[in-house]
Design an enzyme around this catalytic site. Sequence first.
Site, PDB file in Angstrom:
ATOM      1  N   GLU A  56      -6.755 -15.055 -12.182  1.00  0.00           N
ATOM      2  CA  GLU A  56      -7.322 -13.855 -11.558  1.00  0.00           C
ATOM      3  C   GLU A  56      -8.596 -13.546 -12.340  1.00  0.00           C
ATOM      4  O   GLU A  56      -8.574 -12.813 -13.321  1.00  0.00           O
ATOM      5  CB  GLU A  56      -6.340 -12.678 -11.626  1.00  0.00           C
ATOM      6  CG  GLU A  56      -5.074 -12.859 -10.788  1.00  0.00           C
ATOM      7  CD  GLU A  56      -5.289 -12.720  -9.276  1.00  0.00           C
ATOM      8  OE1 GLU A  56      -6.360 -12.229  -8.854  1.00  0.00           O
ATOM      9  OE2 GLU A  56      -4.397 -13.114  -8.510  1.00  0.00           O
ATOM     10  N   ASP A  78      -7.396 -11.638  -1.301  1.00  0.00           N
ATOM     11  CA  ASP A  78      -7.610 -10.571  -2.263  1.00  0.00           C
ATOM     12  C   ASP A  78      -8.206  -9.390  -1.499  1.00  0.00           C
ATOM     13  O   ASP A  78      -9.098  -9.580  -0.674  1.00  0.00           O
ATOM     14  CB  ASP A  78      -8.584 -11.061  -3.344  1.00  0.00           C
ATOM     15  CG  ASP A  78      -8.336 -10.372  -4.676  1.00  0.00           C
ATOM     16  OD1 ASP A  78      -7.460  -9.502  -4.740  1.00  0.00           O
ATOM     17  OD2 ASP A  78      -9.041 -10.706  -5.632  1.00  0.00           O
ATOM     18  N   SER A  79      -7.697  -8.193  -1.785  1.00  0.00           N
ATOM     19  CA  SER A  79      -8.189  -7.010  -1.069  1.00  0.00           C
ATOM     20  C   SER A  79      -8.552  -5.917  -2.052  1.00  0.00           C
ATOM     21  O   SER A  79      -8.123  -5.943  -3.212  1.00  0.00           O
ATOM     22  CB  SER A  79      -7.100  -6.438  -0.149  1.00  0.00           C
ATOM     23  OG  SER A  79      -6.704  -7.379   0.790  1.00  0.00           O
ATOM     24  N   PHE A 127       1.517   1.574   1.977  1.00  0.00           N
ATOM     25  CA  PHE A 127       1.591   1.394   0.530  1.00  0.00           C
ATOM     26  C   PHE A 127       0.211   1.679  -0.068  1.00  0.00           C
ATOM     27  O   PHE A 127      -0.770   1.929   0.654  1.00  0.00           O
ATOM     28  CB  PHE A 127       2.023  -0.048   0.205  1.00  0.00           C
ATOM     29  CG  PHE A 127       0.988  -1.075   0.590  1.00  0.00           C
ATOM     30  CD1 PHE A 127       0.857  -1.490   1.904  1.00  0.00           C
ATOM     31  CD2 PHE A 127       0.126  -1.604  -0.363  1.00  0.00           C
ATOM     32  CE1 PHE A 127      -0.116  -2.427   2.261  1.00  0.00           C
ATOM     33  CE2 PHE A 127      -0.851  -2.549  -0.012  1.00  0.00           C
ATOM     34  CZ  PHE A 127      -0.957  -2.949   1.300  1.00  0.00           C
ATOM     35  N   TYR A 174      -3.194   2.665  -1.287  1.00  0.00           N
ATOM     36  CA  TYR A 174      -4.141   3.744  -0.987  1.00  0.00           C
ATOM     37  C   TYR A 174      -3.978   4.301   0.433  1.00  0.00           C
ATOM     38  O   TYR A 174      -4.762   5.161   0.848  1.00  0.00           O
ATOM     39  CB  TYR A 174      -5.576   3.240  -1.176  1.00  0.00           C
ATOM     40  CG  TYR A 174      -5.855   2.798  -2.603  1.00  0.00           C
ATOM     41  CD1 TYR A 174      -6.148   3.730  -3.588  1.00  0.00           C
ATOM     42  CD2 TYR A 174      -5.794   1.461  -2.972  1.00  0.00           C
ATOM     43  CE1 TYR A 174      -6.375   3.336  -4.907  1.00  0.00           C
ATOM     44  CE2 TYR A 174      -6.023   1.060  -4.284  1.00  0.00           C
ATOM     45  CZ  TYR A 174      -6.304   1.999  -5.240  1.00  0.00           C
ATOM     46  OH  TYR A 174      -6.529   1.612  -6.543  1.00  0.00           O
ATOM     47  N   ASP A 175      -2.996   3.828   1.192  1.00  0.00           N
ATOM     48  CA  ASP A 175      -2.836   4.274   2.583  1.00  0.00           C
ATOM     49  C   ASP A 175      -2.824   5.804   2.740  1.00  0.00           C
ATOM     50  O   ASP A 175      -3.429   6.321   3.688  1.00  0.00           O
ATOM     51  CB  ASP A 175      -1.570   3.673   3.208  1.00  0.00           C
ATOM     52  CG  ASP A 175      -1.754   2.210   3.588  1.00  0.00           C
ATOM     53  OD1 ASP A 175      -2.901   1.738   3.583  1.00  0.00           O
ATOM     54  OD2 ASP A 175      -0.745   1.551   3.890  1.00  0.00           O
ATOM     55  N   HIS A 192      -8.196  -4.178   7.592  1.00  0.00           N
ATOM     56  CA  HIS A 192      -9.051  -5.192   6.966  1.00  0.00           C
ATOM     57  C   HIS A 192      -8.330  -6.530   6.852  1.00  0.00           C
ATOM     58  O   HIS A 192      -8.881  -7.579   7.136  1.00  0.00           O
ATOM     59  CB  HIS A 192      -9.462  -4.691   5.575  1.00  0.00           C
ATOM     60  CG  HIS A 192      -8.307  -4.130   4.781  1.00  0.00           C
ATOM     61  ND1 HIS A 192      -7.572  -3.046   5.221  1.00  0.00           N
ATOM     62  CD2 HIS A 192      -7.729  -4.528   3.638  1.00  0.00           C
ATOM     63  CE1 HIS A 192      -6.615  -2.803   4.355  1.00  0.00           C
ATOM     64  NE2 HIS A 192      -6.678  -3.685   3.383  1.00  0.00           N
ATOM     65  N   ARG A 193      -7.051  -6.492   6.408  1.00  0.00           N
ATOM     66  CA  ARG A 193      -6.311  -7.734   6.169  1.00  0.00           C
ATOM     67  C   ARG A 193      -6.095  -8.495   7.480  1.00  0.00           C
ATOM     68  O   ARG A 193      -6.302  -9.698   7.557  1.00  0.00           O
ATOM     69  CB  ARG A 193      -4.962  -7.431   5.505  1.00  0.00           C
ATOM     70  CG  ARG A 193      -4.236  -8.688   5.032  1.00  0.00           C
ATOM     71  CD  ARG A 193      -3.014  -8.403   4.201  1.00  0.00           C
ATOM     72  NE  ARG A 193      -3.301  -7.565   3.054  1.00  0.00           N
ATOM     73  CZ  ARG A 193      -3.193  -6.247   2.997  1.00  0.00           C
ATOM     74  NH1 ARG A 193      -2.727  -5.579   4.037  1.00  0.00           N
ATOM     75  NH2 ARG A 193      -3.508  -5.582   1.929  1.00  0.00           N
TER      76      ARG A 193
HETATM   77  P1  IMP Z   1      -4.147  -7.335  -2.899  1.00  0.00           P
HETATM   78  O1  IMP Z   1      -5.297  -8.182  -3.340  1.00  0.00           O
HETATM   79  O2  IMP Z   1      -3.775  -7.556  -1.456  1.00  0.00           O
HETATM   80  O3  IMP Z   1      -2.973  -7.432  -3.833  1.00  0.00           O
HETATM   81  O4  IMP Z   1      -4.657  -5.828  -2.961  1.00  0.00           O
HETATM   82  C1  IMP Z   1      -5.066  -5.225  -4.193  1.00  0.00           C
HETATM   83  C2  IMP Z   1      -4.714  -3.752  -4.193  1.00  0.00           C
HETATM   84  O5  IMP Z   1      -5.491  -3.070  -3.197  1.00  0.00           O
HETATM   85  C3  IMP Z   1      -3.259  -3.454  -3.853  1.00  0.00           C
HETATM   86  O6  IMP Z   1      -2.466  -3.450  -5.003  1.00  0.00           O
HETATM   87  C4  IMP Z   1      -3.347  -2.078  -3.237  1.00  0.00           C
HETATM   88  O7  IMP Z   1      -3.326  -1.108  -4.256  1.00  0.00           O
HETATM   89  C5  IMP Z   1      -4.718  -2.072  -2.582  1.00  0.00           C
HETATM   90  N1  IMP Z   1      -4.617  -2.381  -1.141  1.00  0.00           N
HETATM   91  C6  IMP Z   1      -4.905  -3.576  -0.541  1.00  0.00           C
HETATM   92  N2  IMP Z   1      -4.687  -3.513   0.788  1.00  0.00           N
HETATM   93  C7  IMP Z   1      -4.241  -2.253   1.015  1.00  0.00           C
HETATM   94  C8  IMP Z   1      -3.836  -1.587   2.215  1.00  0.00           C
HETATM   95  O8  IMP Z   1      -3.818  -2.125   3.338  1.00  0.00           O
HETATM   96  N3  IMP Z   1      -3.445  -0.306   2.054  1.00  0.00           N
HETATM   97  C9  IMP Z   1      -3.437   0.342   0.850  1.00  0.00           C
HETATM   98  N4  IMP Z   1      -3.789  -0.233  -0.279  1.00  0.00           N
HETATM   99  C10 IMP Z   1      -4.200  -1.538  -0.203  1.00  0.00           C
END
Ligand code: IMP
Length: 194
Positions: A42, A73-74, A149, A151-152, A177-178
């Site tokens: 990471e 990654d989000s 979950f 920041y929703d 977004h995802r």
């Molecule tokens: P990840 O890369 O998908 O694990 O996202 C990183 C972090 O961004 C997560 O631990 C959440 O805190 C936040 N996050 C990502 N996608 C969402 C979403 O759809 N709703 C709310 N929080 C999100």
Amino acid sequence: MVMKDPGPIYLLTGNTGKLKEIGRWLQPLGVEVRLMERTFLEAQADSLEEVILTGMEVMEKEGDIEGPFIKDDSGLFIDALGGFPGVYSAYVQRTIGNKGILDLMGDRNDRGATFRTVIGLYQPGEGITLLRGECPGAISFEERGKQGFGYDPIFIPRGEERTFAEMSVDEKNSLSHRIRAIKGLIDYLSRCSG
Ligand code: IMP
């Protein structure tokens, strides 16, 4: 559309929920998504793209890759905070959480924010392709809603008054977004299969 003899795609994640979600979306293409049990660097970087590319390039150099694989990654990028928490979204959610973000925002009116997802697809012999998905919106003044979950409860997608946490899974998916990044991946894979 079903791809011709696509073979499995491996997903690098510790999150079995993601495996199920991405697996469900790729199933209509005839693509099976399997868990890739490997460690992923990471990387610390300023953008989601760099985090994904750096980690994937390290794996490519290590060799011994079973087949095509994906890593996603989000993050939540808040305009008034210079894009924070961005690539640090998971850490910030675990530490200061939504209350901490609301404190940082105070009562400022500039509340624009964007959720972003980057999916990296590595195909042996073809290299890395990045697919992106975004959901623009705003940070609420207080936490609202119980669904979802992270920041929703503090994110209101553009054109809505409710937070993601006040929406059903299907409503959130139609804007998320995802899912937009996953749809980009589906389009790309469909084009690859001709
Ligand atoms: P990840 O890369 O998908 O694990 O996202 C990183 C972090 O961004 C997560 O631990 C959440 O805190 C936040 N996050 C990502 N996608 C969402 C979403 O759809 N709703 C709310 N929080 C999100």
